[in-house]
Write a protein that holds these residues in place. Structure first.
Motif, PDB file in Angstrom:
ATOM      1  N   THR A 134       1.714   5.064  -7.772  1.00  0.00           N
ATOM      2  CA  THR A 134       2.507   3.582  -8.070  1.00  0.00           C
ATOM      3  C   THR A 134       3.675   3.629  -7.107  1.00  0.00           C
ATOM      4  O   THR A 134       4.349   4.595  -6.865  1.00  0.00           O
ATOM      5  N   GLN A 168       1.958  10.556  -4.283  1.00  0.00           N
ATOM      6  CA  GLN A 168       3.087  10.253  -5.103  1.00  0.00           C
ATOM      7  C   GLN A 168       4.329  10.896  -4.878  1.00  0.00           C
ATOM      8  O   GLN A 168       5.511  10.418  -4.644  1.00  0.00           O
ATOM      9  N   THR A 208       3.559  -3.612  -4.904  1.00  0.00           N
ATOM     10  CA  THR A 208       2.618  -3.660  -5.775  1.00  0.00           C
ATOM     11  C   THR A 208       2.073  -2.236  -6.012  1.00  0.00           C
ATOM     12  O   THR A 208       1.918  -1.482  -5.054  1.00  0.00           O
ATOM     13  N   SER A 209       1.559  -1.949  -7.104  1.00  0.00           N
ATOM     14  CA  SER A 209       0.832  -0.795  -7.454  1.00  0.00           C
ATOM     15  C   SER A 209      -0.484  -0.911  -7.108  1.00  0.00           C
ATOM     16  O   SER A 209      -1.347  -1.572  -7.187  1.00  0.00           O
ATOM     17  N   THR A 210      -0.944   0.458  -6.708  1.00  0.00           N
ATOM     18  CA  THR A 210      -2.605   0.541  -6.191  1.00  0.00           C
ATOM     19  C   THR A 210      -3.190   1.347  -7.671  1.00  0.00           C
ATOM     20  O   THR A 210      -2.525   2.412  -8.073  1.00  0.00           O
TER      21      THR A 210
END
Length: 83
Positions: free
Chosen positions: A41, A14, A75-77
């Motif tokens: 994110t 992150q 997109t977020s994981t």
């Protein structure tokens, strides 16, 4: 480069994502072997991102697993646990 042991530029995925500019250019984050028990994110503004790491050899295995590269598209994981 991300290294869980602190030897890289960042010690979490992150932190590396947060440091990337939101300019639409392509960036690659190199992940060193280690345990990364974090959820990450990726904002849509950093859509052209490749995260990759080396192949790993699981404990007790005689053959390495193939490293995996994923191109993220804004997109977020949900999980980056390394599992």
């Amino acid at each position: 480069m991300v290294a869980a042991d602190g030897s890289g530029d960042y010690d979490t995925g992150q932190a590396a994502i947060d440091a990337i500019p939101s300019d639409g250019l392509q960036y690659t984050i190199e992940i060193e072997p280690g345990t990364y028990p974090e959820a990450i994110t990726v904002p849509a503004s950093k859509a052209n991102l490749l995260i990759r790491g080396p192949a790993a050899m699981p404990p007790g295995s005689s053959s390495p697993q193939t490293g995996e590269a994923r191109r993220l598209t804004g997109t977020s994981t949900p999980d980056w646990s390394g599992a």
